[in-house]
Design an enzyme around this catalytic site. Structure first.
Site, short mmCIF file in Angstrom:
data_model
loop_
_atom_site.label_atom_id
_atom_site.label_comp_id
_atom_site.label_asym_id
_atom_site.label_seq_id
_atom_site.Cartn_x
_atom_site.Cartn_y
_atom_site.Cartn_z
NE ARG A 33 19.07 19.45 -26.34
CZ ARG A 33 18.59 18.92 -25.23
NH1 ARG A 33 19.32 18.12 -24.50
NH2 ARG A 33 17.37 19.22 -24.82
NE ARG A 37 23.92 18.30 -20.95
CZ ARG A 37 22.73 17.91 -20.52
NH1 ARG A 37 22.42 18.04 -19.24
NH2 ARG A 37 21.85 17.38 -21.33
NE ARG A 46 24.63 24.52 -18.34
CZ ARG A 46 24.30 24.71 -17.06
NH1 ARG A 46 24.89 25.65 -16.38
NH2 ARG A 46 23.38 23.95 -16.50
CG ASP A 83 15.38 24.64 -23.72
OD1 ASP A 83 16.18 23.70 -23.86
OD2 ASP A 83 14.20 24.47 -23.36
CE1 TYR A 153 9.91 18.92 -20.66
CE2 TYR A 153 9.12 19.30 -22.90
CZ TYR A 153 9.94 18.62 -22.01
OH TYR A 153 10.78 17.64 -22.46
O1 CP3 Z 1 22.36 22.26 -30.23
C1 CP3 Z 1 21.10 22.40 -30.27
O2 CP3 Z 1 20.33 21.49 -30.64
C2 CP3 Z 1 20.51 23.76 -29.94
C3 CP3 Z 1 20.05 23.99 -28.62
C4 CP3 Z 1 18.84 23.26 -28.03
C5 CP3 Z 1 18.74 22.95 -26.66
N1 CP3 Z 1 17.51 22.44 -26.40
C6 CP3 Z 1 19.81 23.20 -25.68
C7 CP3 Z 1 19.74 22.55 -24.35
C8 CP3 Z 1 17.64 22.84 -28.63
C9 CP3 Z 1 17.23 22.87 -30.09
C10 CP3 Z 1 16.80 22.34 -27.58
C11 CP3 Z 1 15.43 21.84 -27.80
C12 CP3 Z 1 14.70 21.25 -26.67
N2 CP3 Z 1 14.70 21.62 -25.35
C13 CP3 Z 1 13.74 20.21 -26.83
C14 CP3 Z 1 13.33 19.57 -28.12
C15 CP3 Z 1 14.33 18.57 -28.60
C16 CP3 Z 1 14.40 17.33 -27.73
O3 CP3 Z 1 15.46 17.17 -27.07
O4 CP3 Z 1 13.45 16.56 -27.69
C17 CP3 Z 1 13.22 19.93 -25.54
C18 CP3 Z 1 12.16 18.88 -25.21
C19 CP3 Z 1 13.83 20.84 -24.61
C20 CP3 Z 1 13.56 20.97 -23.16
C21 CP3 Z 1 14.74 20.73 -22.32
N3 CP3 Z 1 15.86 21.52 -22.31
C22 CP3 Z 1 14.93 19.71 -21.36
C23 CP3 Z 1 13.92 18.61 -21.06
C24 CP3 Z 1 16.20 19.89 -20.80
C25 CP3 Z 1 16.82 19.11 -19.67
C26 CP3 Z 1 17.28 17.77 -20.10
C27 CP3 Z 1 18.73 17.82 -20.45
O5 CP3 Z 1 19.11 17.31 -21.54
O6 CP3 Z 1 19.49 18.36 -19.62
C28 CP3 Z 1 16.80 21.01 -21.43
C29 CP3 Z 1 18.15 21.58 -21.18
C30 CP3 Z 1 19.02 21.84 -22.35
N4 CP3 Z 1 18.66 22.42 -23.53
C31 CP3 Z 1 20.44 21.60 -22.39
C32 CP3 Z 1 20.89 22.05 -23.64
C33 CP3 Z 1 22.31 22.06 -24.15
C34 CP3 Z 1 21.29 21.04 -21.25
C35 CP3 Z 1 21.48 22.14 -20.28
C36 CP3 Z 1 22.82 22.16 -19.59
O7 CP3 Z 1 23.84 22.54 -20.18
O8 CP3 Z 1 22.81 21.85 -18.37
#
Ligand code: CP3
Length: 347
Positions: A33, A37, A46, A83, A153
């Site tokens: 990540r 944000r 975003r 994602d 999911y």
């Molecule tokens: O910088 C990076 O790591 C690359 C991008 C990336 C994202 N998600 C962007 C993202 C990666 C590699 C992921 C993987 C991901 N997504 C996982 C596995 C890693 C982990 O965190 O355990 C999982 C379980 C997800 C599923 C997911 N995506 C959820 C549950 C959520 C909502 C929770 C949250 O943090 O908001 C997301 C959204 C998400 N994916 C965001 C980002 C930057 C936030 C979205 C936003 O900007 O509103």
């Protein structure tokens, strides 16, 4: 020259050399990540993109967001901005990200899932753009969710809990669950191979919820699908190293490392580094595992945490990372301090 060395590409990337099993000084680093944000420039883009999925599927925006942390902190690797849930989307399950709440998936009918590769073509365009802009010594990491985590999911329809619905479904109907896992495995192999063709230098498989499964289910739904993905990709793209991240797996990390054949193993914060090095880290690259809350804390606690990890893995092939993703309240200056501490640590 040994067989292994003869087939490996010569690379100027410290990240890729560590994955080839060669210890690097300074230790290469990137953060899960790292694009997101906590960065004001991410929040600005975003807002322009509107929805999160629109950001993921607009190559111009997604490429820019992928590169933002590299410009600020000079990490050794960029990770594709996308994602893990784009796979259910490409399989035809409805997907929304609800502002402030997270992902919501539509009803699941396993028999109706059909992988539509075209839905993910913007992701490949993002990879081409990023690879063109990145310096040759910086690696580009492609990724996917591991089948178990993606299935959590898909069955529960959202995150936030312990995925008890998914576990009950799987325990009651193991063959039906095998069929869902098999569909996700096939889609994941196609998706990751296409990422490599577009320019990804390495791949990471995120099994964020592997810690929810005890044996024998851990072997059936975590290790076996990872093995299958690894071996099918080894045929399609033999030069591309892979990292597996079995979050929460505890002692089962060792079985995972030994049986999946991944080049790198991602460790969460609870895995003792000396135990991991001793039991499955000899000659195999480990990655991790700073507590994201230490990065949020900053100052002396952060510096001590970073140095503790670097001292524990001295002389080993290692990639510095967090044990999970960057927390969104993290001040960017703390990431700058982390980078400085890693770069100035004597090997
Ligand atoms: O910088 C990076 O790591 C690359 C991008 C990336 C994202 N998600 C962007 C993202 C990666 C590699 C992921 C993987 C991901 N997504 C996982 C596995 C890693 C982990 O965190 O355990 C999982 C379980 C997800 C599923 C997911 N995506 C959820 C549950 C959520 C909502 C929770 C949250 O943090 O908001 C997301 C959204 C998400 N994916 C965001 C980002 C930057 C936030 C979205 C936003 O900007 O509103």
């Amino acid at each position: 020259m040994s067989q292994v060395l003869a087939t490996q590409q010569v690379t100027s990337s410290p990240f890729l050399r560590a994955l080839q099993g060669v210890a690097q000084t300074p230790v290469p680093f990137w953060l899960m990540r790292q694009a997101g944000r906590y960065l004001p420039e991410y929040r600005a883009l975003r807002a322009t993109a509107g929805s999160f999925l629109n950001l993921c599927f607009s190559p111009e925006f997604a490429a820019e967001v992928t590169l933002q942390p590299i410009r600020r902190f000079d990490m050794d690797a960029a990770i594709l901005f996308s994602d893990i849930l784009v796979i259910p989307h490409a399989l035809g399950q409805k997907l929304d990200f609800v502002e402030g709440e997270g992902p919501r998936l539509g009803e699941l009918d396993v028999t109706k899932l059909v992988y539509d590769a075209d839905k993910l073509s913007p992701v490949y365009e993002t990879i081409r753009r990023v690879r063109q802009e990145l310096a040759p010594d910086k690696a580009l990491i492609g990724f996917a969710g591991a089948p178990w985590t993606v299935a959590c999911y898909m069955v529960d329809g959202q995150g936030g809990g312990e995925f008890t619905r998914t576990k009950i479904f799987a325990y009651k109907n193991p063959e039906a669950f095998d069929a869902l896992i098999a569909k996700v495995v096939d889609a994941t192999v196609a998706y990751l191979a296409a990422q490599v063709r577009a320019g990804a230098d390495a791949l990471q498989l995120f099994d964020s919820w592997s810690g929810l499964l005890p044996e024998p289910y851990f072997t059936r739904w975590v290790i076996k699908p990872a093995q299958e993905i690894r071996s099918r990709l080894a045929k399609e793209c033999p030069q591309t190293p892979m990292i597996g991240f079995p979050r929460g797996a505890g002692g089962l990390c060792q079985h995972y490392a030994e049986q999946t054949g991944f080049d790198g193993i991602g460790l969460d914060t609870q895995v003792p580094l000396d135990w991991a090095v001793e039991n499955f880290g000899k000659g195999r690259c480990l990655q991790g595992n700073l507590d994201p809350v230490l990065l949020l804390t900053g100052g002396d606690a952060l510096e001590q945490g970073v140095r503790g990890i670097l001292d524990a893995v001295r002389g080993q092939p290692f990639i510095f990372n967090l044990g999970h993703g960057v927390i969104k309240e993290t001040p960017p200056e703390h990431v700058a301090l982390l980078a400085k501490t890693i770069r100035s640590h004597a090997g």
